[in-house]
Motif scaffolding. Structure first.
Motif, PDB file in Angstrom:
ATOM      1  N   TRP A 271      -5.376  -0.114   6.530  1.00  0.00           N
ATOM      2  CA  TRP A 271      -4.854   1.079   6.343  1.00  0.00           C
ATOM      3  C   TRP A 271      -3.179   1.073   6.429  1.00  0.00           C
ATOM      4  CZ3 TRP A 271      -4.129   5.933   5.336  1.00  0.00           C
ATOM      5  CH2 TRP A 271      -3.697   6.598   6.001  1.00  0.00           C
ATOM      6  N   PRO A 272      -2.567   0.145   7.136  1.00  0.00           N
ATOM      7  CA  PRO A 272      -1.226   0.004   7.093  1.00  0.00           C
ATOM      8  C   PRO A 272      -0.537  -0.456   5.746  1.00  0.00           C
ATOM      9  CG  PRO A 272      -2.021  -1.448   8.870  1.00  0.00           C
ATOM     10  CD  PRO A 272      -3.311  -0.650   8.148  1.00  0.00           C
ATOM     11  N   ILE A 273      -1.447  -1.305   5.206  1.00  0.00           N
ATOM     12  CA  ILE A 273      -1.101  -1.836   3.735  1.00  0.00           C
ATOM     13  C   ILE A 273      -1.281  -0.600   2.849  1.00  0.00           C
ATOM     14  CG2 ILE A 273      -1.712  -3.279   1.843  1.00  0.00           C
ATOM     15  CD1 ILE A 273      -2.311  -5.487   3.899  1.00  0.00           C
ATOM     16  N   LEU A 274      -2.085   0.075   2.930  1.00  0.00           N
ATOM     17  CA  LEU A 274      -2.360   1.462   2.125  1.00  0.00           C
ATOM     18  C   LEU A 274      -0.961   2.058   2.325  1.00  0.00           C
ATOM     19  CD1 LEU A 274      -4.265   2.998   0.013  1.00  0.00           C
ATOM     20  CD2 LEU A 274      -5.058   4.097   2.279  1.00  0.00           C
ATOM     21  N   LEU A 275      -0.631   2.599   3.491  1.00  0.00           N
ATOM     22  CA  LEU A 275       0.577   3.127   3.918  1.00  0.00           C
ATOM     23  C   LEU A 275       1.700   2.525   3.511  1.00  0.00           C
ATOM     24  CD1 LEU A 275      -0.461   4.187   7.426  1.00  0.00           C
ATOM     25  CD2 LEU A 275      -0.123   5.861   5.392  1.00  0.00           C
ATOM     26  N   MET A 276       1.880   1.111   3.461  1.00  0.00           N
ATOM     27  CA  MET A 276       3.009   0.480   2.762  1.00  0.00           C
ATOM     28  C   MET A 276       3.112   0.728   1.379  1.00  0.00           C
ATOM     29  SD  MET A 276       3.057  -3.050   4.694  1.00  0.00           S
ATOM     30  CE  MET A 276       3.614  -3.163   6.246  1.00  0.00           C
ATOM     31  N   ALA A 277       2.083   0.845   0.870  1.00  0.00           N
ATOM     32  CA  ALA A 277       1.911   0.872  -0.886  1.00  0.00           C
ATOM     33  C   ALA A 277       2.306   2.238  -1.224  1.00  0.00           C
ATOM     34  CB  ALA A 277       0.553   0.606  -1.239  1.00  0.00           C
ATOM     35  N   LEU A 278       1.932   3.223  -0.292  1.00  0.00           N
ATOM     36  CA  LEU A 278       2.569   4.805  -0.696  1.00  0.00           C
ATOM     37  C   LEU A 278       3.852   4.831  -0.065  1.00  0.00           C
ATOM     38  CD1 LEU A 278      -0.917   6.365   0.657  1.00  0.00           C
ATOM     39  CD2 LEU A 278      -0.220   6.222  -1.888  1.00  0.00           C
ATOM     40  N   ASP A 279       4.531   3.895   0.449  1.00  0.00           N
ATOM     41  CA  ASP A 279       5.822   3.953   0.997  1.00  0.00           C
ATOM     42  C   ASP A 279       6.072   5.003   2.226  1.00  0.00           C
ATOM     43  OD1 ASP A 279       8.217   2.930   1.008  1.00  0.00           O
ATOM     44  OD2 ASP A 279       8.933   4.505  -0.661  1.00  0.00           O
ATOM     45  N   LEU A 280       4.998   4.958   3.032  1.00  0.00           N
ATOM     46  CA  LEU A 280       4.946   5.943   4.152  1.00  0.00           C
ATOM     47  C   LEU A 280       5.250   5.079   5.372  1.00  0.00           C
ATOM     48  CD1 LEU A 280       2.138   8.140   3.002  1.00  0.00           C
ATOM     49  CD2 LEU A 280       4.527   8.656   3.100  1.00  0.00           C
ATOM     50  N   PRO A 281       5.629   5.695   6.273  1.00  0.00           N
ATOM     51  CA  PRO A 281       5.978   5.009   7.809  1.00  0.00           C
ATOM     52  C   PRO A 281       4.252   4.666   8.407  1.00  0.00           C
ATOM     53  CG  PRO A 281       6.630   7.316   7.892  1.00  0.00           C
ATOM     54  CD  PRO A 281       6.182   7.020   6.346  1.00  0.00           C
ATOM     55  N   LEU A 282       4.294   3.620   8.969  1.00  0.00           N
ATOM     56  CA  LEU A 282       2.848   3.419   9.671  1.00  0.00           C
ATOM     57  C   LEU A 282       2.644   3.907  10.927  1.00  0.00           C
ATOM     58  CD1 LEU A 282       2.840  -0.630   9.272  1.00  0.00           C
ATOM     59  CD2 LEU A 282       2.645   1.301   7.390  1.00  0.00           C
ATOM     60  N   PRO A 283       1.447   4.332  11.277  1.00  0.00           N
ATOM     61  CA  PRO A 283       1.309   5.142  12.666  1.00  0.00           C
ATOM     62  C   PRO A 283       2.018   4.061  13.653  1.00  0.00           C
ATOM     63  CG  PRO A 283      -0.824   3.948  11.777  1.00  0.00           C
ATOM     64  CD  PRO A 283       0.154   3.804  10.755  1.00  0.00           C
TER      65      PRO A 283
END
Ligand code: MSP
Length: 635
Positions: A271-283
């Motif tokens: 999940w955090p890697i997916l968010l990083m790839a989308l350039d979004l902040p992590l939970p």
């Protein structure tokens, strides 16, 4: 000024079968936290929902003879019913079959493909269908799934892959810089040492061997891996990658994802890697709680030890079930469910400590103050120590809840409840009532008791949604008096309300009765598939009279009978020797299938089959309930 936001989520529940009490655990905890935050003035967004795609759902739907959408619709309805029964007050319920989710997931997949983070290749490896997880040879435990211990399947297929490897160093750095990201600490160490430091392999994120899933938008024979689909819910539920992303901009990043320990890996790596790839902040945090065990074993349908939460709520009410889940298990650790522990918690904490405190207080106010809450007049030596405990309870509850330790918050409330019970024994109001001279002390004691109950009612709201209003009603207070969390300090009760003696808050349970009520009843075996009446009509059932019966030599289970059917006599062999002595049968009428092809059983000719049924207590042949002419047809 706008309120601060608080965004929390449960995992999405699989819709492959009914939920058990262990599932309810995650959601009840999350609900208590959400209610607490609302009372503390946050603008809370509490998300839950259902994970509806994947091979397991497709297979279960097929086995039930249903179309997958109809199959999941039914389960989703039962899951929503369960949350309603347990007073789970979520803000958003997302389904992975929701059209807006499907579209957003496709947009996400497209974006990652276009930027090169998803690429096409071939997957060769092990797959655990129940966990929907891919494993390498090295990760398997004795050749089985390391998470659930079940068989894994060797899979070779053309697939899309997600470049986890590219982001692993960034993730490790994030985890190290944010010690609060994975909680409790033990789970963080496990993720870092067992997965991240060993190096991540790229993740297979599409399947071609089934179709119940979200299609890869540019390659429709692939469906998107369920975990990629399901994890995205935490942002698609807020409108990410849709026309209206107001909620996403308001609530993201999440304050906490609450998940069971077995799925921490998905939430803290993929999940955090997916968010990083989308350039979004992590939970901000992923909290991995322990399991609710049943007699020290994991609850699972295959082990047959699941407890049905609907039946629990039916029998005990939602507050008692919630109390057990929130109080018995230290959040983060594993905890046990046994009927004995449940009954003890309910009797000791709820019926005795809290229930009696209320009923004693109300009864004394009725008896000594004509039913009206008195004002405090003159303190006794004991008041100070009760008030001191009452004064710190709110802060203790807050500290525990801010650290996600609901069991400690309840412990703090019960310290006060127990202190108040002790205060009754210390101050002995029934003795103070004997003399007019001690009346000022008496009314002061009764005021303090009513005030503590009011304070407890304020603090209990996040945990037991129903009980606080009942306490108010017996104290004669409108529920509005407990609406303000900050009123949970001593001395805020206004004198004058008229108390009302109601039902006990919680009934006392009798352990033997409860154990008997939950004993496994023999389940009737599943029904065979439906048939046409014509097919049934081909079976010729007849009532016959047993003329002779004897054992078949060297066959323990067999009896050889001679039966009369009209004026015909026939031999029949029946496997009932362990249940009937030959002489018991002679003269009896039984029902047989008369048109079965004759067969030789142990060398003995048999022209028909006797109908019999069995249960836990043994076997019984079917006989008419009055004598009939031998050969009468049964239909
Ligand atoms: N569908 C995935 C989650 C996807 S989230 C993007 C899933 N579903 S689940 O239905 O199997 O589990 C839902 C939650 O119930 C998980 O947090 C899981 O840990 C929890 N529990 C299931 N059995 C449990 C116990 N016996 N005890 C405590 N929690 C348990 O995983």
């Amino acid at each position: 000024m706008s309120k601060p936001t608080y965004y929390l989520s449960t995992p999405l529940y699989y819709t492959s079968g009914k939920l058990h009490i262990g599932h309810a655990y995650t959601t009840v905890i999350a609900d208590a936290i959400a209610r607490y935050k609302r009372l503390r003035g946050y603008d809370v967004c509490f998300l839950t929902g259902t994970d509806e795609h994947g091979l397991k759902v497709q297979k279960n739907a097929e086995a039930a003879g249903k179309d997958p959408q109809a199959f999941v619709d039914e389960l989703v309805a039962s899951i929503k019913d369960l949350w309603r029964l347990l007073d789970v007050d979520y803000d958003i319920f997302i389904r992975t079959t929701d059209e807006h989710h499907v579209q957003s997931v496709q947009t996400i997949f497209n974006k990652l493909y276009e930027q090169g983070d998803i690429y096409k290749s071939e997957y060769k490896g092990w797959y655990c269908t129940p966990c929907e997880a891919f494993w390498t040879e090295l990760q398997l435990k004795d050749g089985k799934c390391p998470d659930c211990g079940r068989e894994v399947e060797w899979v070779t297929e053309e697939s899309y892959f997600f470049r986890l490897s590219k982001y692993q160093d960034r993730l490790l750095a994030h985890i190290e810089a944010h010690p609060e990201f994975i909680q409790p600490v033990s789970r963080r160490n496990e993720m870092v040492n067992n997965f991240l430091k060993r190096g991540l392999e790229d993740l297979c994120v599409s399947r071609t061997t089934f179709n119940w899933g979200i299609p890869v938008p540019f390659d429709q024979k692939h469906v998107i891996y369920v975990w990629l689909d399901a994890l995205s819910n935490y942002i698609t539920a807020l409108g990410y990658a849709s026309e209206d992303d107001t909620a996403f901009r308001r609530y993201w990043p999440a304050d906490v994802h609450i998940v069971g320990k077995e799925i921490v890996r998905f939430h803290t790596i993929i999940w955090p890697i997916l968010l990083m790839a989308l350039d979004l902040p992590l939970p901000k945090q992923v909290f991995g709680h322990g399991w609710l065990l049943f007699d020290d074993d994991k609850m699972s349908k295959s082990k047959g030890n699941v407890i049905d939460p609907v039946a629990m709520v039916d029998r005990y009410g939602s507050d008692t079930v919630r109390y057990y889940l929130l109080r018995e298990i230290a959040f983060g650790a594993d905890g046990n469910y046994t009927q004995e522990l449940f009954v003890t918690r309910s009797n000791v904490d709820l019926a005795n400590d809290l229930g009696n405190l209320l009923s004693r207080t109300v009864a004394m106010i009725e008896k000594y103050c004509a039913g009206q809450i008195p004002a405090s007049e003159r303190a006794t030596d004991f008041d100070e120590s009760l008030v001191a405990v009452a004064a710190v309870t709110k802060a203790r509850v807050e500290e525990a809840m801010d650290g996600l330790r609901p069991h400690e918050a309840l412990e703090a409330i019960w310290d006060l409840v127990k202190r108040a019970n002790k205060y009754i024994d210390e101050t002995t109001p029934w003795i103070l009532a004997r003399q007019e001279a001690t009346r000022p002390e008496l009314v002061t004691v009764l005021y303090h008791l009513a005030d503590v109950l009011r304070l407890v009612a304020v603090l209990l709201q996040p945990f037991l949604p129903r009980t606080p209003a009942k306490i108010c009603s017996q104290l004669g207070l409108p529920v509005e008096v407990i609406a303000d969390w900050d009123s949970a300090t001593p001395g805020q009760l206004q004198a004058g309300a008229r108390v009302y003696k109601g039902e006990p808050l919680f009934p006392r349970l009798d352990l033997a009765t409860e154990l008997a009520a939950w004993e496994k009843k023999p389940l009737s075996p599943p029904l065979a598939p439906e048939i046409d009446i014509d097919l049934f009509g081909q079976i010729d059932l007849r009532v016959v009279t047993v003329l002779e019966a004897e054992r078949v030599p060297k066959a323990d289970r067999l009896l050889k009978l001679k039966v009369a059917l009209g004026d015909e006599e026939r031999p029949i062999v029946a496997g009932i020797a362990q249940h009937y002595r030959p002489e018991e049968l002679v003269g009896k009428q039984v029902v047989i299938v008369a048109n079965l092809k004759p067969a030789k059983i142990r060398g003995v000719e048999s022209q028909g089959m006797i109908l019999a049924a069995s249960d836990d207590n043994g076997l019984a042949v079917l006989t008419p309930d009055r004598p009939l002419a031998a050969g009468s047809k049964a239909r």
